[in-house]
Design a protein around this motif. Structure first.
Motif, PDB file in Angstrom:
ATOM      1  N   TRP A 162       0.835  -1.214   0.000  1.00 55.53           N
ATOM      2  CA  TRP A 162       0.000   0.000   0.000  1.00 55.53           C
ATOM      3  C   TRP A 162       0.863   1.254   0.000  1.00 55.53           C
ATOM      4  N   SER A 163       1.818   1.319   0.923  1.00 55.56           N
ATOM      5  CA  SER A 163       2.600   2.553   1.068  1.00 55.56           C
ATOM      6  C   SER A 163       3.478   2.808  -0.149  1.00 55.56           C
ATOM      7  N   LEU A 164       4.087   1.776  -0.695  1.00 57.19           N
ATOM      8  CA  LEU A 164       5.018   1.966  -1.801  1.00 57.19           C
ATOM      9  C   LEU A 164       4.320   2.279  -3.115  1.00 57.19           C
ATOM     10  N   THR A 165       3.091   1.854  -3.273  1.00 63.00           N
ATOM     11  CA  THR A 165       2.361   2.152  -4.507  1.00 63.00           C
ATOM     12  C   THR A 165       1.579   3.456  -4.404  1.00 63.00           C
ATOM     13  N   GLN A 166       0.888   3.665  -3.296  1.00 62.36           N
ATOM     14  CA  GLN A 166       0.064   4.864  -3.149  1.00 62.36           C
ATOM     15  C   GLN A 166       0.904   6.127  -2.964  1.00 62.36           C
ATOM     16  N   HIS A 167       2.169   5.971  -2.624  1.00 58.25           N
ATOM     17  CA  HIS A 167       3.072   7.126  -2.516  1.00 58.25           C
ATOM     18  C   HIS A 167       3.068   7.947  -3.803  1.00 58.25           C
ATOM     19  N   TYR A 168       2.987   7.273  -4.946  1.00 52.25           N
ATOM     20  CA  TYR A 168       3.096   7.969  -6.229  1.00 52.25           C
ATOM     21  C   TYR A 168       1.867   8.816  -6.540  1.00 52.25           C
ATOM     22  N   ALA A 169       0.759   8.561  -5.863  1.00 50.88           N
ATOM     23  CA  ALA A 169      -0.420   9.417  -5.985  1.00 50.88           C
ATOM     24  C   ALA A 169      -0.450  10.455  -4.874  1.00 50.88           C
ATOM     25  N   ASP A 170      -0.256  10.017  -3.638  1.00 48.86           N
ATOM     26  CA  ASP A 170      -0.400  10.912  -2.488  1.00 48.86           C
ATOM     27  C   ASP A 170       0.699  11.961  -2.434  1.00 48.86           C
ATOM     28  N   PHE A 171       1.892  11.630  -2.936  1.00 50.86           N
ATOM     29  CA  PHE A 171       3.021  12.559  -2.920  1.00 50.86           C
ATOM     30  C   PHE A 171       3.488  12.867  -4.351  1.00 50.86           C
ATOM     31  N   ASP A 172       2.520  12.978  -5.240  1.00 51.85           N
ATOM     32  CA  ASP A 172       2.798  13.204  -6.663  1.00 51.85           C
ATOM     33  C   ASP A 172       3.687  14.430  -6.884  1.00 51.85           C
ATOM     34  N   VAL A 173       3.367  15.534  -6.212  1.00 50.88           N
ATOM     35  CA  VAL A 173       4.137  16.770  -6.398  1.00 50.88           C
ATOM     36  C   VAL A 173       5.583  16.559  -5.984  1.00 50.88           C
ATOM     37  N   GLN A 174       5.794  15.885  -4.867  1.00 51.65           N
ATOM     38  CA  GLN A 174       7.153  15.629  -4.387  1.00 51.65           C
ATOM     39  C   GLN A 174       7.915  14.727  -5.354  1.00 51.65           C
ATOM     40  N   VAL A 175       7.258  13.690  -5.825  1.00 42.72           N
ATOM     41  CA  VAL A 175       7.903  12.750  -6.754  1.00 42.72           C
ATOM     42  C   VAL A 175       8.385  13.492  -8.000  1.00 42.72           C
ATOM     43  N   HIS A 176       7.505  14.316  -8.590  1.00 37.69           N
ATOM     44  CA  HIS A 176       7.865  15.017  -9.825  1.00 37.69           C
ATOM     45  C   HIS A 176       8.914  16.097  -9.568  1.00 37.69           C
ATOM     46  N   ALA A 177       8.860  16.754  -8.403  1.00 39.81           N
ATOM     47  CA  ALA A 177       9.852  17.773  -8.090  1.00 39.81           C
ATOM     48  C   ALA A 177      11.236  17.166  -7.952  1.00 39.81           C
ATOM     49  N   VAL A 178      11.321  16.005  -7.319  1.00 34.36           N
ATOM     50  CA  VAL A 178      12.621  15.364  -7.103  1.00 34.36           C
ATOM     51  C   VAL A 178      13.169  14.767  -8.396  1.00 34.36           C
ATOM     52  N   LEU A 179      12.308  14.118  -9.182  1.00 30.38           N
ATOM     53  CA  LEU A 179      12.770  13.494 -10.419  1.00 30.38           C
ATOM     54  C   LEU A 179      13.103  14.518 -11.494  1.00 30.38           C
ATOM     55  N   GLY A 180      12.392  15.661 -11.479  1.00 31.22           N
ATOM     56  CA  GLY A 180      12.674  16.714 -12.450  1.00 31.22           C
ATOM     57  C   GLY A 180      11.945  16.517 -13.762  1.00 31.22           C
ATOM     58  N   PRO A 181      11.991  17.527 -14.621  1.00 32.78           N
ATOM     59  CA  PRO A 181      11.216  17.508 -15.868  1.00 32.78           C
ATOM     60  C   PRO A 181      11.683  16.481 -16.885  1.00 32.78           C
ATOM     61  N   ASP A 182      12.897  15.984 -16.745  1.00 31.57           N
ATOM     62  CA  ASP A 182      13.392  14.999 -17.707  1.00 31.57           C
ATOM     63  C   ASP A 182      12.777  13.619 -17.506  1.00 31.57           C
ATOM     64  N   ARG A 183      12.080  13.424 -16.366  1.00 30.64           N
ATOM     65  CA  ARG A 183      11.448  12.129 -16.096  1.00 30.64           C
ATOM     66  C   ARG A 183       9.991  12.391 -15.714  1.00 30.64           C
ATOM     67  N   PRO A 184       9.165  12.779 -16.708  1.00 28.26           N
ATOM     68  CA  PRO A 184       7.797  13.212 -16.406  1.00 28.26           C
ATOM     69  C   PRO A 184       6.862  12.092 -15.962  1.00 28.26           C
ATOM     70  N   ASP A 185       7.150  10.863 -16.347  1.00 27.67           N
ATOM     71  CA  ASP A 185       6.277   9.738 -15.982  1.00 27.67           C
ATOM     72  C   ASP A 185       7.065   8.750 -15.123  1.00 27.67           C
ATOM     73  N   PRO A 186       6.834   8.745 -13.812  1.00 30.55           N
ATOM     74  CA  PRO A 186       7.620   7.863 -12.937  1.00 30.55           C
ATOM     75  C   PRO A 186       7.142   6.417 -12.917  1.00 30.55           C
ATOM     76  N   PHE A 187       5.991   6.131 -13.515  1.00 30.40           N
ATOM     77  CA  PHE A 187       5.370   4.832 -13.285  1.00 30.40           C
ATOM     78  C   PHE A 187       6.081   3.653 -13.949  1.00 30.40           C
ATOM     79  N   PRO A 188       6.610   3.764 -15.171  1.00 31.07           N
ATOM     80  CA  PRO A 188       7.343   2.601 -15.716  1.00 31.07           C
ATOM     81  C   PRO A 188       8.536   2.194 -14.849  1.00 31.07           C
ATOM     82  N   GLN A 189       9.303   3.211 -14.398  1.00 33.35           N
ATOM     83  CA  GLN A 189      10.460   2.899 -13.555  1.00 33.35           C
ATOM     84  C   GLN A 189      10.012   2.407 -12.175  1.00 33.35           C
ATOM     85  N   ALA A 190       8.915   2.960 -11.678  1.00 36.68           N
ATOM     86  CA  ALA A 190       8.399   2.512 -10.383  1.00 36.68           C
ATOM     87  C   ALA A 190       7.974   1.056 -10.456  1.00 36.68           C
TER      88      ALA A 190
END
Length: 214
Positions: A162-190
């Motif tokens: 639950w925590s490792l999957t729902q993180h990508y929705a609940d903390f979406d802004v943080q995920v995208h801020a840390v990964l940066g614009p060059d990695r706009p879709d984190p889900f394949p790598q996740a």
């Protein structure tokens, strides 16, 4: 009290409009920060019209959460004891990750409710959810006892998924801020990362004999 079951086409349309608007408002502001006026404006309805269908903010919130709970539990319901254990776990991980990708507002709505102490769905958590998790934990424990998965606490395994999957929705802004614009879709790598993580954690060792179920 929610509207009558027998509804006209216009009633169904307006309830859908209210639900969609409320999902936007609640997921952005939480229950305490949301107002009926905000939801009415978002739905392009007058406040009296909205209150015809739902008499209060609480009624709208409870309607959304009860609908969400049923959808949210579907991936866990599909975990079957007759399948290959590791495949079943990894499929569940992928389904949960897909839900975070496709339904981020619903995930944040649920997370906000839990953070507030689950005042509207605590009964569901301690009954429907607990019963389902108990059932699936028993299946997972049986696989581990038979040596088909590496040993682990089945409940904490489910919590970690639950925590490792729902993180990508609940903390979406943080995920995208840390990964940066060059990695706009984190889900394949996740998905690739979580597949590797749970495979390494749960794949049984050939030298590990079956254990007695506790």
């Amino acid at each position: 009290m929610t509207p009558p079951v027998a509804r006209t086409r216009i009633q169904r349309k307006n309830i859908a409009l209210i639900s969609e608007a409320a999902l936007n408002i609640f997921s952005a502001h939480g229950f305490r920060g949301a107002t009926v006026d905000q939801i009415a404006r978002e739905a392009s309805l007058s406040k009296p019209n909205l209150l015809y269908y739902f008499p209060s903010k609480e009624a709208i919130h409870t309607h959304l959460l009860s609908t969400l709970m049923d959808t949210w539990l579907d991936p866990l319901r599909e975990l079957q004891g007759t399948g290959d254990p590791l495949d079943e776990i990894l499929t569940y991980v992928r389904r949960k990750l897909q839900m975070s990708r496709d339904h981020p507002r619903e995930s944040r709505l649920f997370a906000n409710e839990i953070v507030q102490g689950a005042p509207h769905i605590l009964d569901l958590l301690s009954t429907d959810l607990k019963t389902l998790v108990d059932e699936k934990a028993t299946i997972i424990e049986g696989w581990m006892a038979a040596g088909r998965l590496a040993p682990a606490d089945p409940y904490h395994l489910i919590f970690s998924i639950w925590s490792l999957t729902q993180h990508y929705a609940d903390f979406d802004v943080q995920v995208h801020a840390v990964l940066g614009p060059d990695r706009p879709d984190p889900f394949p790598q996740a998905e690739a990362y979580l597949t590797t993580l749970f495979t390494r954690m749960l794949a049984p060792s050939p030298q590990t004999p079956p254990t007695k179920a506790s």
